[in-house]
Design an enzyme around this catalytic site. Structure first.
Site, short mmCIF file in Angstrom:
data_model
loop_
_atom_site.label_atom_id
_atom_site.label_comp_id
_atom_site.label_asym_id
_atom_site.label_seq_id
_atom_site.Cartn_x
_atom_site.Cartn_y
_atom_site.Cartn_z
N LYS A 94 -46.25 0.07 6.72
CA LYS A 94 -45.09 0.07 5.81
C LYS A 94 -45.35 -0.78 4.56
O LYS A 94 -45.09 -0.33 3.45
CB LYS A 94 -43.84 -0.48 6.53
N ARG A 105 -33.59 -2.99 10.76
CA ARG A 105 -34.32 -3.01 12.03
C ARG A 105 -33.37 -2.86 13.22
O ARG A 105 -33.85 -2.84 14.36
CB ARG A 105 -35.07 -4.34 12.17
N ARG A 107 -55.45 -7.67 10.36
CA ARG A 107 -54.67 -7.80 9.11
C ARG A 107 -54.87 -9.16 8.46
O ARG A 107 -54.78 -10.20 9.12
CB ARG A 107 -53.18 -7.58 9.42
N ARG A 141 -43.57 -8.17 19.39
CA ARG A 141 -42.97 -7.51 18.23
C ARG A 141 -42.90 -6.01 18.43
O ARG A 141 -41.94 -5.36 18.02
CB ARG A 141 -43.72 -7.86 16.95
N ARG A 158 -51.63 -14.05 9.56
CA ARG A 158 -50.29 -14.53 9.84
C ARG A 158 -50.20 -15.20 11.21
O ARG A 158 -50.80 -14.73 12.18
CB ARG A 158 -49.29 -13.37 9.77
P1 ADP Z 1 -44.46 -6.48 10.37
O1 ADP Z 1 -44.93 -6.15 8.97
O2 ADP Z 1 -45.58 -6.90 11.25
O3 ADP Z 1 -43.60 -5.43 10.95
P2 ADP Z 1 -42.50 -8.23 9.16
O4 ADP Z 1 -43.23 -8.98 8.11
O5 ADP Z 1 -41.68 -7.08 8.71
O6 ADP Z 1 -43.55 -7.80 10.27
O7 ADP Z 1 -41.55 -9.21 9.97
C1 ADP Z 1 -42.00 -10.44 10.50
C2 ADP Z 1 -40.89 -11.11 11.28
O8 ADP Z 1 -39.79 -11.41 10.40
C3 ADP Z 1 -40.27 -10.27 12.39
O9 ADP Z 1 -41.00 -10.37 13.59
C4 ADP Z 1 -38.87 -10.91 12.50
O10 ADP Z 1 -38.91 -12.14 13.19
C5 ADP Z 1 -38.54 -11.20 11.05
N1 ADP Z 1 -37.85 -10.06 10.41
C6 ADP Z 1 -38.30 -9.31 9.37
N2 ADP Z 1 -37.41 -8.36 9.05
C7 ADP Z 1 -36.35 -8.50 9.89
C8 ADP Z 1 -35.11 -7.81 10.07
N3 ADP Z 1 -34.78 -6.75 9.30
N4 ADP Z 1 -34.26 -8.25 11.04
C9 ADP Z 1 -34.57 -9.31 11.80
N5 ADP Z 1 -35.73 -9.99 11.71
C10 ADP Z 1 -36.62 -9.61 10.76
P1 ADP Z 2 -46.55 -2.96 8.51
O1 ADP Z 2 -45.97 -3.47 7.21
O2 ADP Z 2 -45.94 -1.65 8.93
O3 ADP Z 2 -46.52 -3.98 9.59
P2 ADP Z 2 -49.13 -3.18 7.14
O4 ADP Z 2 -48.96 -2.41 5.86
O5 ADP Z 2 -49.08 -4.65 7.07
O6 ADP Z 2 -48.08 -2.62 8.25
O7 ADP Z 2 -50.51 -2.69 7.79
C1 ADP Z 2 -51.01 -3.28 8.98
C2 ADP Z 2 -52.55 -3.39 8.88
O8 ADP Z 2 -53.12 -2.08 8.93
C3 ADP Z 2 -53.06 -4.00 7.57
O9 ADP Z 2 -54.20 -4.76 7.88
C4 ADP Z 2 -53.41 -2.79 6.70
O10 ADP Z 2 -54.48 -3.09 5.79
C5 ADP Z 2 -53.85 -1.77 7.74
N1 ADP Z 2 -53.49 -0.38 7.41
C6 ADP Z 2 -52.36 0.07 6.83
N2 ADP Z 2 -52.35 1.42 6.75
C7 ADP Z 2 -53.53 1.84 7.29
C8 ADP Z 2 -54.13 3.14 7.49
N3 ADP Z 2 -53.51 4.27 7.14
N4 ADP Z 2 -55.34 3.17 8.07
C9 ADP Z 2 -55.98 2.03 8.45
N5 ADP Z 2 -55.46 0.78 8.29
C10 ADP Z 2 -54.26 0.69 7.71
#
Ligand code: ADP
Ligand code: ADP
Ligand code: ZN
Length: 226
Positions: free
Chosen positions: A21, A96, A135, A179, A168
């Site tokens: 995302k 979420r 990542r 998660r 992270r």
């Molecule tokens: P990822 O990219 O791995 O999905 P995020 O960066 O979106 O993770 O979120 C990291 C953490 O921040 C989540 O595990 C949660 O604790 C918090 N968080 C982010 N967005 C939300 C949301 N919309 N509602 C509740 N908690 C959130």
């Molecule tokens: P999210 O925000 O949904 O948690 P991220 O954009 O942070 O996901 O992506 C998670 C990890 O996967 C990052 O290290 C990113 O560089 C990698 N990644 C994202 N999209 C792809 C893809 N299509 N193929 C391979 N790796 C990817």
């Protein structure tokens, strides 16, 4: 006509942690010229600045749990009220929960806006874990890299701003698993929520970053004509 176009430019990216995302939202921000609004990035900004909200959020984030709806909704509401979001935004990580989705509908409706399209980036579980494990994120601009799938040009440095890359604290194997569990319990109901409203478009997220970009853009462009 103008308002109709503006309405359709609120894009909600759905997908599990690691689905891509953030990566895709940064791309859409660049090509569509609308801001990338990431609730995770907003929380991390609060952690860095040691705000009250940051202190509250940390205990949830470290465990992989969701921060309570009330504070999350208030934070995103404030972000969407800023002028740069008037014509649309790419929402990443919010909503979420069903309560957050309902709140988002209300927040946008207050100013005659609404969600235009909800691309659901679908990725198998084993792929999610491999993506999260490799990542690396920029400390300064939150740009996202992968040590194998999308490495920076210079190891440890951000291509965009030269900032330091870090892994992270919540990307440990244990927190990652939690998660993904939390996602299945609390966030997957949103797939039906948006499908029922005719807004959901499924995107195959197991493809290369470039392929996912192309599919997303095509879906958004055809969706915004209706
Ligand atoms: P990822 O990219 O791995 O999905 P995020 O960066 O979106 O993770 O979120 C990291 C953490 O921040 C989540 O595990 C949660 O604790 C918090 N968080 C982010 N967005 C939300 C949301 N919309 N509602 C509740 N908690 C959130
Ligand atoms: P999210 O925000 O949904 O948690 P991220 O954009 O942070 O996901 O992506 C998670 C990890 O996967 C990052 O290290 C990113 O560089 C990698 N990644 C994202 N999209 C792809 C893809 N299509 N193929 C391979 N790796 C990817
Ligand atoms: Zn950077």
């Amino acid at each position: 006509m103008e308002s109709k176009q503006a309405q359709s430019r609120f894009i909600v990216l759905l997908g599990a942690p690691g689905a891509g995302k953030g990566t895709q939202a940064a791309y859409l921000e660049e090509v569509l010229g609308i801001p990338h609004v990431s609730s995770g990035d907003l929380f991390r900004e609060n952690l860095r600045n040691e705000t009250g909200l940051g202190k509250l959020a940390r205990s949830y984030m470290d465990k992989g749990e969701l921060v309570p709806d009330e504070v999350t909704i208030a934070m995103v509401k404030e972000r969407l009220a800023r002028p740069d979001c008037a014509g649309g935004a790419v929402l990443d990580g919010f909503p979420r929960t069903i309560a957050q989705a309902q709140a988002l509908d209300e927040i946008l409706a207050e100013t005659g806006r609404r969600v235009g399209i909800v691309p659901y980036i679908k990725v198998p579980d084993d792929v999610l874990l491999a993506r999260l494990a490799g990542r690396w994120t920029c400390r300064q601009c939150e740009a996202v890299y992968h040590e194998l799938f999308n490495p920076p040009k210079i190891a440890g440095k951000c291509d965009v701003c030269g900032g330091e890359l870090y892994q992270r604290a919540d990307d440990t194997p244990e927190t990652q698993r939690r998660r993904i569990e939390v996602y299945f319990q609390q966030t997957t109901p949103l797939i039906e929520y948006y499908r029922d409203r005719g807004l959901l478009v499924e995107i195959d997220g197991a493809q290369s970053i470039e392929r996912v970009q192309a599919d997303l853009l095509a879906a958004i462009q055809s969706g915004s004509q209706s």
